[in-house]
Enzyme design. Structure first.
Site, PDB file in Angstrom:
ATOM      1  N   LYS A 161       0.867  -1.181   0.000  1.00  0.00           N
ATOM      2  CA  LYS A 161       0.000   0.000   0.000  1.00  0.00           C
ATOM      3  C   LYS A 161       0.905   1.232   0.000  1.00  0.00           C
ATOM      4  O   LYS A 161       2.039   1.175   0.490  1.00  0.00           O
ATOM      5  CB  LYS A 161      -0.883   0.011   1.272  1.00  0.00           C
ATOM      6  CG  LYS A 161      -2.161   0.786   1.099  1.00  0.00           C
ATOM      7  CD  LYS A 161      -3.258  -0.035   0.454  1.00  0.00           C
ATOM      8  CE  LYS A 161      -4.513   0.761   0.235  1.00  0.00           C
ATOM      9  NZ  LYS A 161      -5.600  -0.083  -0.297  1.00  0.00           N
ATOM     10  N   GLY A 182     -23.501   4.205  -3.033  1.00  0.00           N
ATOM     11  CA  GLY A 182     -22.519   4.953  -3.823  1.00  0.00           C
ATOM     12  C   GLY A 182     -22.179   4.123  -5.052  1.00  0.00           C
ATOM     13  O   GLY A 182     -23.056   3.522  -5.666  1.00  0.00           O
TER      14      GLY A 182
HETATM   15  P1  NAD Z   1     -18.603   5.384  -2.416  1.00  0.00           P
HETATM   16  O1  NAD Z   1     -17.942   6.474  -1.672  1.00  0.00           O
HETATM   17  O2  NAD Z   1     -18.920   5.575  -3.860  1.00  0.00           O
HETATM   18  O3  NAD Z   1     -19.948   4.943  -1.686  1.00  0.00           O
HETATM   19  C1  NAD Z   1     -20.108   4.916  -0.313  1.00  0.00           C
HETATM   20  C2  NAD Z   1     -21.493   5.436  -0.011  1.00  0.00           C
HETATM   21  O4  NAD Z   1     -21.770   5.289   1.356  1.00  0.00           O
HETATM   22  C3  NAD Z   1     -21.661   6.925  -0.354  1.00  0.00           C
HETATM   23  O5  NAD Z   1     -22.777   7.082  -1.175  1.00  0.00           O
HETATM   24  C4  NAD Z   1     -21.874   7.563   1.016  1.00  0.00           C
HETATM   25  O6  NAD Z   1     -22.726   8.694   0.967  1.00  0.00           O
HETATM   26  C5  NAD Z   1     -22.485   6.424   1.786  1.00  0.00           C
HETATM   27  N1  NAD Z   1     -22.417   6.536   3.240  1.00  0.00           N
HETATM   28  C6  NAD Z   1     -21.406   7.024   3.998  1.00  0.00           C
HETATM   29  N2  NAD Z   1     -21.748   6.942   5.294  1.00  0.00           N
HETATM   30  C7  NAD Z   1     -22.953   6.365   5.358  1.00  0.00           C
HETATM   31  C8  NAD Z   1     -23.814   5.997   6.422  1.00  0.00           C
HETATM   32  N3  NAD Z   1     -23.503   6.205   7.693  1.00  0.00           N
HETATM   33  N4  NAD Z   1     -24.999   5.403   6.109  1.00  0.00           N
HETATM   34  C9  NAD Z   1     -25.348   5.197   4.829  1.00  0.00           C
HETATM   35  N5  NAD Z   1     -24.581   5.530   3.786  1.00  0.00           N
HETATM   36  C10 NAD Z   1     -23.394   6.107   4.055  1.00  0.00           C
HETATM   37  O7  NAD Z   1     -17.651   4.099  -2.227  1.00  0.00           O
HETATM   38  P2  NAD Z   1     -17.725   2.723  -3.022  1.00  0.00           P
HETATM   39  O8  NAD Z   1     -16.629   2.710  -4.020  1.00  0.00           O
HETATM   40  O9  NAD Z   1     -19.119   2.422  -3.410  1.00  0.00           O
HETATM   41  O10 NAD Z   1     -17.267   1.714  -1.874  1.00  0.00           O
HETATM   42  C11 NAD Z   1     -18.159   1.333  -0.841  1.00  0.00           C
HETATM   43  C12 NAD Z   1     -17.388   0.516   0.189  1.00  0.00           C
HETATM   44  O11 NAD Z   1     -16.818  -0.629  -0.443  1.00  0.00           O
HETATM   45  C13 NAD Z   1     -16.217   1.270   0.822  1.00  0.00           C
HETATM   46  O12 NAD Z   1     -16.087   0.837   2.151  1.00  0.00           O
HETATM   47  C14 NAD Z   1     -15.022   0.797  -0.002  1.00  0.00           C
HETATM   48  O13 NAD Z   1     -13.829   0.880   0.741  1.00  0.00           O
HETATM   49  C15 NAD Z   1     -15.402  -0.641  -0.279  1.00  0.00           C
HETATM   50  N6  NAD Z   1     -14.800  -1.199  -1.483  1.00  0.00           N
HETATM   51  C16 NAD Z   1     -14.986  -0.597  -2.689  1.00  0.00           C
HETATM   52  C17 NAD Z   1     -14.420  -1.162  -3.829  1.00  0.00           C
HETATM   53  C18 NAD Z   1     -14.604  -0.532  -5.193  1.00  0.00           C
HETATM   54  O14 NAD Z   1     -14.308  -1.188  -6.203  1.00  0.00           O
HETATM   55  N7  NAD Z   1     -15.128   0.675  -5.294  1.00  0.00           N
HETATM   56  C19 NAD Z   1     -13.659  -2.332  -3.736  1.00  0.00           C
HETATM   57  C20 NAD Z   1     -13.514  -2.943  -2.484  1.00  0.00           C
HETATM   58  C21 NAD Z   1     -14.093  -2.356  -1.366  1.00  0.00           C
END
Ligand code: NAD
Length: 356
Positions: A80, A182
């Protein structure tokens, strides 16, 4: 902070401090374990309060990548990079090019790409200095939005969970509560609704709630109320540490399966879920789709192959659930056992002498 002691505790191989005053770069690369291949892990940009906080984060995140990569069957180790800075104010061409040169200097020991605070477009600058970056925009030869693949993997992983608990792979008619719509949550809800699940969602961002309700028939609850929804599956797709002392007693689900990283606040919460009869899909296994895509990009991206490898998350979880039952241990621990066995056995293969 005693850095060597912290490295020895979790078996880290290397920590590299990178500084370029002119570019305003202060970054740390953590390499946890390269038994399976070069270290791979995203680059996080964050306004850490202290140097120690940044070091702790890079150590924790790089170790997590070793497990995620090994579980998904990838031939990469865990690494990382963290950049100490404010992603809203401190990004520049010079910073990302300097960062790229430090990555290039590691001569293939470390590959990086996007994470919290960085975007695919930032790495176009880094790619002028190194080819050891992945997750570039499609028009720059990259594989594009990885959240689509992550959501696909979570959907497949849910099927393994449902088979384990209800004896069928179908999600039709199941009640699923998705926290966070999201990037990943949005695509996941699409799969669930298409399959006939009854979906409830929450998000703190009103625009994302509107986006999902304008496309799909879903129920919406206030952010905190998602833990109380009477459902079959709770799917955390927003934040880490949402499975904790406060929430566990409120959950009314039989399965937890979502994309968020580090869902269990503490190790012991895996035991709590097990004793309450809630099946937990280990986060780093079920959310590996995006990483699988990024790894595939490094070999010359083939979308069909990336989705095929991601679909294998379903079988992987089935194997983990079998280990959990066999050994009477929480599923998270079972996943760790499986990963550590793979690393150990593949490390032994590389002891065979090849040439003098
Ligand atoms: P994102 O930021 O697009 O979506 C996260 C969403 O959660 C946002 O819409 C935000 O408003 C919402 N949110 C934040 N706090 C909240 C709460 N208390 N209650 C309800 N909603 C809340 O991120 P993402 O890319 O969709 O990723 C989502 C999760 O998955 C993250 O934890 C990320 O680390 C993990 N993740 C993502 C990927 C990827 O490919 N994008 C891969 C592995 C893990």
């Amino acid at each position: 902070m005693e850095i060597f002691e912290a490295m020895a505790r979790d078996g880290h191989e290397q920590v590299i401090f990178c500084s370029n005053k002119a570019a305003g770069l202060k970054a740390i690369i953590g390499i946890h374990d390269t038994s399976l291949g070069p270290a791979l892990g995203g680059c996080r940009m964050w306004p850490y309060a202290t140097e120690e906080e940044a070091v702790v984060d890079v150590l924790r995140l790089s170790k997590g990548m070793t497990y995620k990569s090994a579980a998904a069957g990838c031939n990469y180790g865990g690494g990382k990079m963290v950049v100490w800075g404010d992603p809203k104010k401190d990004k520049s061409e010079a910073l990302f090019r300097a960062l790229g040169r430090f990555v290039e200097g590691l001569d293939g020991r470390f590959y990086t790409g996007t994470d919290v605070g960085t975007a695919s477009s930032d790495f176009i600058w880094s790619s002028y200095e190194t080819d050891k970056v992945s997750a570039l925009p499609e028009e720059f030869g990259g594989s594009g939005d990885s959240s689509i693949t992550t959501a696909f993997g979570v959907w497949k992983g849910m099927k393994a969970c449902v088979k384990e608990v209800f004896g069928t792979e179908s999600l039709k008619g199941l009640r699923i509560a998705v926290q966070g719509v999201g990037k990943v949550g949005f695509h996941l809800v699409g799969h669930l609704v298409d399959e006939g699940a009854a979906v409830t969602v929450s998000d703190i961002n009103r625009d994302y709630v509107d986006r999902i309700t304008s496309k799909y028939q879903v129920k919406v609850v206030e952010p905190d109320a998602i833990y109380d929804v009477d459902c079959d599956i709770f799917s955390p797709c927003a934040l880490g540490a949402v499975i904790n002392d406060d929430t566990i007693k409120r959950l009314k689900c039989k399965i937890i399966a979502g994309a968020a990283n580090n869902q269990l606040k503490e190790h012991r919460h895996g035991h709590d879920l097990q004793s309450r009869g809630i099946l937990y899909a280990p986060d780093y296994v079920i959310n590996a789709g995006g990483m699988i895509q990024v790894v595939d990009e490094l070999q010359g991206f083939n979308k069909e192959r990336a989705f095929k490898k991601t679909a294998a998350i379903q079988d992987l979880l089935t194997r983990i659930f079998a280990i959990s039952k066999r050994d009477g241990i929480p599923t998270m621990q079972a996943a760790n056992v499986m990963v550590e066995e793979r690393i150990e056995s593949i490390s032994k293969v590389s002891r065979v002498f090849l040439r003098g």
